[in-house]
Enzyme design. Sequence first.
Site, short mmCIF file in Angstrom:
data_model
loop_
_atom_site.label_atom_id
_atom_site.label_comp_id
_atom_site.label_asym_id
_atom_site.label_seq_id
_atom_site.Cartn_x
_atom_site.Cartn_y
_atom_site.Cartn_z
CB CYS A 141 -1.08 0.03 1.51
SG CYS A 141 -2.08 1.42 1.20
CG ASP A 297 -6.28 -2.88 -3.86
OD1 ASP A 297 -7.65 -1.76 -3.78
OD2 ASP A 297 -5.46 -2.16 -4.49
CG HIS A 326 -6.02 -2.50 0.07
ND1 HIS A 326 -5.19 -1.58 -1.11
CD2 HIS A 326 -5.22 -1.73 1.23
CE1 HIS A 326 -4.09 -0.73 -0.88
NE2 HIS A 326 -4.56 -1.20 0.87
#
Length: 350
Positions: A141, A297, A326
């Site tokens: 991320c 995601d 995600h």
Amino acid sequence: MAPEKNPSFDFEKETNRWKNIVNVLMEPEPKIGQTPRNEVWKKNKSVLWHYPAKQKKYEIPLFFVYSLFNKSYILDIAPKTSVIEGLTNLGYEVYLLDWGIPGYEDKKIGLDTYIEKYLRTAVKRAIRHSGADEITLIGYCLGGTIASIYAAIAEEPIKNLVVATVPIDFQPFIGPDKWAEGLRNGDVNIDQFIDVYGNVPPQFVAGMFRAMGSPIYFTHYTTLLHRADDSTYVEKWRRMNKWTLDQVPFAGEAFRQLAKDLFIGNKLVKGELWIGNKRADLKNIKANLYVISGSRDNLVLEEQSKPIMDLVSSEDKTYTVVESGHVGLALSGLLSKIVNQWAASRSNPL
């Protein structure tokens, strides 16, 4: 006559459903971070953790960089599905830089400080501690963004760079359109917000991620109620729920830089981002590159991650899309398998 039984009503299933819900409300929080580890280095709130390989099979260690928005224990969430446990079981020495929880006194810490003073020093310590000549950097991320920025200015020997669900191009925007307009038109006064609060409060961080899921949002308890008859799902839900609600403040100066240089200026893609007195040009990256996106995601789109492929100078570079969301990539432990498939031949097998 006896009343007819409702064929659609499963008494055992419903009993399990409500039993599990009661357990969720009454039982202590689940234990997380159970993979054996030791502290290698500490600076302020940040700690560098070492997770020894169960049986070392690779010379080059793995170094995880996680997001500043959340706690890093999502990478070691539960036995058998832990990303870190999976990789140590596969024979890798693993390091994780845990950024910690910034206090009000940390409001002046910026991205350049995090990268130059914390991440760079931690990587040096990990290399020294492992006795290796090179290292593999893995960013998840926003941690992938930070890892990429660092790799673009690093003097340390980074052989491999792995980034998963990583925002690189910030022009595509996930969330309410008015947010993007407000930020980019200057209607949202970032400076005033940071000057008032010091750090971004964790409640704001939680609200921001909830808004990114709009217009569809259901309380996490609605999802639990629907699948509470499944004990395996409930155990996963408890861990995910703990992590989701366990938000941390975001250091004010770092958020200011993030908003202005990346969200608004998109300077990383443009080659205009400066960290201290160094320009973080992604063309400087020559490490072997592996980019992972999730097909489901809803926080980081493929078009935000994929541009890095054309911006680096790496000769060995791979882009892959996996069937995952995600967080699911880490929560399921899938990331350890994917990383191993790519990194095994690039980690100097012993």
